[in-house]
Each structure stands twice: as C-alpha cells, then as structure tokens.
Design a protein around this motif. Structure first.
Motif, PDB file in Angstrom:
ATOM      1  N   LEU A  82       0.826  -1.211   0.000  1.00  0.00           N
ATOM      2  CA  LEU A  82       0.000   0.000   0.000  1.00  0.00           C
ATOM      3  C   LEU A  82       0.856   1.255   0.000  1.00  0.00           C
ATOM      4  O   LEU A  82       0.460   2.287  -0.541  1.00  0.00           O
ATOM      5  CB  LEU A  82      -0.929  -0.003   1.216  1.00  0.00           C
ATOM      6  N   ASN A 115     -11.070   2.064   4.670  1.00  0.00           N
ATOM      7  CA  ASN A 115     -11.802   1.529   3.526  1.00  0.00           C
ATOM      8  C   ASN A 115     -13.201   1.067   3.912  1.00  0.00           C
ATOM      9  O   ASN A 115     -14.166   1.281   3.176  1.00  0.00           O
ATOM     10  CB  ASN A 115     -11.016   0.369   2.900  1.00  0.00           C
ATOM     11  N   THR A 170      -7.589  -4.068  -3.707  1.00  0.00           N
ATOM     12  CA  THR A 170      -6.961  -3.490  -2.517  1.00  0.00           C
ATOM     13  C   THR A 170      -6.602  -4.577  -1.518  1.00  0.00           C
ATOM     14  O   THR A 170      -5.615  -4.459  -0.781  1.00  0.00           O
ATOM     15  CB  THR A 170      -7.897  -2.458  -1.862  1.00  0.00           C
ATOM     16  N   LEU A 176      -5.365   0.024  -9.114  1.00  0.00           N
ATOM     17  CA  LEU A 176      -5.440   0.825  -7.894  1.00  0.00           C
ATOM     18  C   LEU A 176      -5.065   2.287  -8.093  1.00  0.00           C
ATOM     19  O   LEU A 176      -4.946   3.029  -7.122  1.00  0.00           O
ATOM     20  CB  LEU A 176      -4.536   0.207  -6.811  1.00  0.00           C
TER      21      LEU A 176
END
Length: 739
Positions: free
Chosen positions: A107, A127, A294, A316
C-alpha cells in the motif's frame, strides 16, 4: 504447495491425538471442534451478517462495525470488527506479522520509509468506513476481507511466535499458548452458524464457497477446495499442538511444524480473494474490483516488482483499467507461484465474456520457462529460493528481523520433495543450504571459504548475526543489517550451492559418487534454477527491472547497465553467454558428453564471477567518499560482495586479494576505500585475468576502469587452483569463447 496433489493425503498423518475433550472447546460444525474457547471470534461472523441485513441504514451498520453486537470476549467486553485493525497495528512495524506487513508495504508503494508505511495502519478501517458511509452494499465484504481475513492471517503467525518463545523458555508454563493460532484462525474462517458446503453464509468460509462456485473444478462434494484444504490443515496443526509437551524444549520441532502448516494455509487463503477479483474484473464491477484489488494486489509487492507495479497501475490508480483486462489477468496469473499456488489451484473461470480472451495459464507451472531457459522437469521449488531472499529483504528493510529469521531458518517458498504421502511437509531453507554437507561438492572453493573464515558454517554465522543483532553488523543500521542478511544469503549461500550443483551434475554425468542433497529434478535444470531463480519471468533476458532478480542473473542485469556490458538486445552480455552455456550443458548432459559438459561447467563458473567482481568496483566507488561511521547500506554491500569472492581470489592472486581486503572489508577505525576506488578496480582487473576472465568482460564506469592496466593482448592464466578440472583442450576452447 501443489494443493491438488496433497489435499487428500493430510488425513493419513500418523500422529496420534492424545489430548482429551475439553469443556472449553468450540464446535464450529463440519467436523471442526477447537481445543480452546474461541466462540467470541467465531461470533464476529454474526456482526458481518447483521451489517449485511442492515443495509440501507448506514448509521446502524457503522455502529455494528465500530461497537460490535454479537461477539463477547471471556472478559465480558465486546469484541469488535474495528478492533481487529487496531490489534494488528499495535505491534508496530518491526513486530508486525508478515502478511500484514507485506500489505502495508504494498500500500505504501514499496516504500521502506517507516513513517510512510505506518501511515497505512488505518487502511482497513478507512476503507470499511468509506464503504459504509457511502452506502455501498459491499461494505460488509470490505469488513470481511480487510479486517477478518487479515486478522486471521495475523493470529496464525502470532501462534507460531508464541510457540517459539515457549520452546526457548525455561518455564514455558508461564506463557499462554491459547489455541496456538490454529483455533483462533479456524474460528475466524468458519464463523458461527455457517452452513458447511453451502454458499449462504457470511464469513470467510462462505466467501470461499461463493468464489469456488465461479470456477471449474473448484469444489469437492459441494465444498470449496480451499475450505476442504483449510479444514484438513487445521486438523494437522491441531495434532501438532496436541502432542504432550508441544511447544517446549521436549518437543522443540513444534514451531517448525506449525510454520509449515501456516505457510500452506496462507497460500490457500489467497485463493478466494484471487477468484473474486477475477470475477469482479470480468463483470466490470468497478467497486468490487477496487475492493478485491486493494485486498490482494498489495500482497503482490512480495513477488515480482514489475508485475506488482503494473497491477497497481491498472487496478489501484484511479478507475480500474478494464480495457487492459487480458494484461491484468496475465499478471494475476504471474503472482500465483509467488503465493504458493499452481494454475489448477485457482481453476478456470466458467463464465468468461465472449469479448474477452482469457489467457491460458502457463506461468504458474512447475516447469515454467526461466529467462528463456526451458526446463524439462519440476524445477520451480528450486528456483523459488530467490523468493525467500526477496521477502527477507522487505522484512529486514522494514526492521522486522524477527520474522525474517523465520524465513531464513524454516524457509517459505521451496517445498521439499515428498517421497510418500506420509512424509511431513517442509521447506528448504537458506539456513539448511548454509550448513548442508552438499557444499563439499563445491571443492576446491568450499575448502577455500572454510579456511578463509576459519569456520565451517561461516555464512550461517554472518547472517544470523545480522538477524539477531549480534556479531560485526548486529548493532549497525537497519539498512546495513538487511544488506548483510540478504546479499550473504544470495552470494555466500546460494552461490556456493550453485557451484556445488554444477559439480554434482558433472559427477552424475560421469556416474561418480556425489554428496548432493538437493536432488529434486533434472540436475542441469537445477543449475539453471540457481543461476536464474523464479523472479526473472519467462522472457528472453529476464526481468527488465533490476529489482526483480535476486540471484546471479539479477546481479548481472544490474551491473550490465552500470558497467556498459549490454548486448544488442539490451540485456546483460554475461547473461546472454550464461543462457547459451546453460542450453549447451543441458544438451551435453542428456547426450552424456561429459567432457564437453565439464568444460561448459567451468565456463559458467567464470561467467558467474563477473557480476561479483563488478560489484566490488561499484561499491569501492560508492564508499570512497563515506566515513567509517556511515549508516549507509553501501558499506555492508561492499564488504559482502568482497567476501563472496575473496577466498577465490586469494587462491590465484594474493596481492590483488590483499588490496581488496584492505579497502572493502569494513573497519570502524579506518576510512573506507582508503587507497581509492581506482586502486581497488586495478586489483579486480588483475584478479579477473588470474581467474581466466577476459578483463574487457567486466566493462567500466566513468569513475573506475578495472582494465586500464590490462593489455588487450594479455594471456589469461590457467585457473587450475580454483577450477582444477579445466585442463587441456577444453580449457583452450572456453578460453577462446571468453576472448
């Protein structure tokens, strides 16, 4: 892992369960009864259910997520979905469990800046909250895959670590093992009130059921292959924990056995996420594509850098690029093997749209091509030792030496061949290779290294010192400790093992007795695997990003650019020579042309020295301006590359070896490279000639030229001290090839 080959065999384990039924156990149905009370963890599935059934009332859904509703801990406090993310992040980066840390690293776009990585701690809660407050009907799925899935992985590794601590403790009874990670995991996976073999549940088990229904061959008697395998592995892990004295000094192998189970469970856990991502992409559902991307794509950061970056860019960065669907699907297949999966483990999607050409899965095959070399045998387990190094590099660069030590000690990606279904599952480890008796096949080099370090297990000592915080580099910077641990693994451990395998292949051709321990496949395919590794991809020349390769091939890629030694196709000239030699050797061993094979073997040994010699020059240049107190990794890298070849150089050119040693072996009291980088380069050039290498093959940089004092007409000396089998006509042939 080859799940399809072993999923039916786990019940054949000969271990006897000796623990008795306990009042504290939890019955999860489907034949799963835990040893400890983990009902409160299983009840989290009921919160997911309530969130799903409360869709349309965002405030209520958020309240269930934040404050909990159904899961009550033994202390009487509510156990909340939101709390899972906090429990994982509370460990900090240097103590974070591996799967969670790989997620944060991905990430953070592969950053090793601890502050940037720490900024991702709240990714799961963020999220989920965005999905809930946005009124998205996939909010419960977000809670499931971002919090429960990751926490399930987290408790598995916590269980191993606690078991390891108890094994090392004098009074293990003072430590609480709990369910050893296994009970906690299975409670989170199956949940409360799940209908086994059905698709109408709300937990991870139900998600796997739904995902498997979308893929051909994804079920066994109505139960997803992933769920079936996880239940069997749970039983295996529970059996290890049920042995009297488990996780004590009396049964000291329990952590290793648990680690093997957990590693295989982790591979299976990826399957439903991958399947749901593929389904979402082909349905062109942007919200679900982003959700599952994700959840899974950051994990690919532990695999090939090029594949991860392309997937991140397509899935992403802004809206998913559905116009790149076929490329995306190919890249998803590319990460299967890194996750311990084969093509058949994921299966074939059953409802591919007519306008999409679903790529045939060939990359995650046990005999997949490596940088243009096509093996004829199942060599992937050998090649994937490079993944251990790549993943250790991530862990150590983030300061997580605890779990990097597990990777080094127990292995992670190279499964040991099992001769029967009753054999236990385990992995070849870098630690195993560092002390293996098969190193003796690398004579005379092996004896030179042992004599140089005055320690038969020299590489093990160096690496463990860096990981445990002891020895020369143990108290140095994170970057320096990481460099020592990973590059020593690649170029002290695997490199010597590669030489041993080359010699062993020649001995096998001649039907001579050998001490090989890594006899998994075609012997020459193993040589190629140890030269190239699994991360270079299938294309000719290997990976274009120098960060992918971890072994000699990858080092050649990096040095080819830096020393201007690329071929007309744009990749390392040395690698081009290596691939030719590998193909030649395969043909020679198959034809039992052992004399030519011996000559080819000596050529490969010389070619693999080239990037190591170049590396000494490179880090002489980089370190010349540093102080001895510098925390930069370059000091550690310079020493490590020097140590990888100094015992070999000393055998043919003591003067050059002394110059390299005085300038590249770090001393806290002396300025690095005190004689200057060019002086070191001169010594490297002279050593290359002594080793039978044409100096021009080293190339040069603008800061140092190792060949400035080497006349183009210089005669290359015989290298019988290092490679004693290189004699006669064979030597002349390969000498000409190197000109």
């Amino acid at each position: 892992m080859r799940m399809l080959k072993w999923r039916h065999t786990l019940l054949l384990l000969s271990l006897q369960i000796i623990s008795q039924t306990r009042a504290q156990e939890t019955d999860l149905g489907g034949g799963i009864v835990t040893r400890t009370n983990v009902k409160y963890m299983a009840d989290l599935t009921l919160d997911i259910k309530d969130m799903t059934q409360s869709f349309g009332n965002s405030d209520l859904v958020l309240d269930i997520y934040d404050n909990g509703r159904n899961a009550q801990q033994p202390s009487g406090l509510k156990f909340k979905l939101k709390e899972l993310s906090d429990l994982m992040s509370s460990k900090g980066i240097t103590e974070a469990t591996p799967t969670y840390l790989f997620q944060l690293y991905g990430l953070a776009e592969e950053s090793t800046d601890l502050n940037k990585v720490a900024q991702q701690f709240s990714y799961a809660n963020n999220n989920v909250r965005v999905a809930i407050t946005g009124g998205k009907d996939h909010a419960p799925q977000a809670a499931l895959v971002f919090t429960m899935w990751m926490y399930a992985a987290h408790v598995l590794y916590q269980g191993i670590d606690q078991c390891q601590k108890m094994t090392e403790a004098d009074n293990p009874e003072l430590l609480d093992l709990g369910g050893g990670g296994m009970d906690e995991f299975i409670a989170l996976w199956i949940g409360t009130g799940e209908t086994h073999s059905g698709t109408d549940g709300f937990g991870l088990y139900a998600l796997a059921q739904k995902a498997a229904s979308l893929f051909d061959g994804g079920n066994i008697g109505g139960e997803a292959i992933a769920n079936n395998a996880i239940k069997l592995l749970y039983h295996e892990g529970s059996q290890y924990l049920s042995v009297n004295g488990a996780c004590t000094k009396d049964v000291s192998d329990t952590p290793k056995l648990l680690y093997s189970v957990v590693s295989r469970i982790m591979s299976i856990m990826y399957i439903p996420l991958i399947q749901m991502l593929i389904d979402s992409i082909l349905a062109q559902d942007a919200d679900l594509t982003v959700l599952y991307a994700t959840a899974i794509i950051p994990q690919a950061a532990q695999c090939r850098v090029t594949t991860y970056n392309r997937l991140r860019e397509h899935l992403l960065t802004g809206l998913p690029r559905f116009d790149k669907t076929e490329i995306i699907l190919r890249d998803i297949q590319d990460i299967y093997a890194c996750f311990g999966l084969m093509c058949e483990d994921v299966g074939a999607y059953m409802n591919t749209p007519s306008d999409v050409s679903f790529p045939f899965c060939t990359i995650a095959k046990s005999d997949a091509s490596m940088a243009g070399y096509q093996p004829t045998s199942d060599v992937l387990p050998v090649a994937q030792i490079d993944l251990d190094i790549a993943q250790m590099r991530i862990l150590t660069k983030l300061g997580n030496f605890k779990y990097a030590k597990y990777w080094f000690t127990y292995g992670r990606n190279s499964p040991v061949q099992r001769d029967s279904d009753n054999d236990l599952h385990s992995f070849y480890s870098l630690s195993d290779l560092a002390v293996a008796s098969s190193r003796k096949n690398a004579e005379d080099i092996y004896s030179d290294f042992v004599a140089y370090f005055n320690d038969v297990n020299y590489s093990q000592k160096i690496i463990m010192g860096a990981l445990e915080g002891t020895g020369k580099w143990g108290l140095k910077s994170i970057q320096q400790r990481s460099a020592v641990a990973t590059e020593s693994s690649a170029f002290l451990v695997v490199y010597l093992h590669m030489i041993a395998q080359i010699n062993d292949a020649v001995k096998q051709c001649k039907n001579e007795k050998s001490d090989g321990e890594y006899d998994l496949t075609h012997p020459w395919d193993e040589v190629a695997a140890l030269v190239i590794g699994s991360l270079e991809g299938t294309q000719e020349g290997g990976a274009t990003d120098g960060r992918d390769g971890q072994l000699i091939w990858g080092l050649n890629t990096r040095r080819g650019f830096q020393f201007q030694t690329l071929n007309d196709q744009g990749y390392s000239r040395t690698n081009s020579d290596l691939i030719d030699a590998l193909w030649a050797g395969r043909g020679e061993i198959d034809a039992l042309d052992c004399d030519r094979l011996e000559s080819t073997a000596e050529n490969i040994k010389r070619l693999t020295l080239i990037p190591l010699l170049q590396s000494i020059v490179r880090y002489a240049v980089l370190n010349e301006g540093l102080e001895a107190s510098s925390t930069k990794e370059d000091l550690a890298l310079g020493e490590t590359y020097a140590l990888a070849v100094l015992p070999i150089i000393d055998a043919v050119d003591e003067n050059s070896g002394e110059v390299i040693r005085e300038n590249m072996i770090h001393n806290d009291k002396l300025k690095p490279v005190s004689a200057g980088a060019q002086k070191v380069a001169d010594a490297v050039g002279a050593a290359a000639v002594a080793l039978g290498i044409k100096c021009s093959h080293l190339g040069s940089t603008s800061q140092a030229d190792p060949c400035r004092n080497i006349e183009s007409s210089s005669v290359i000396r015989q290298t019988s001290l290092i490679f004693p089998t290189l004699i006669g006509l064979g030597a002349s042939i390969w000498y000409m090839l190197l000109l």
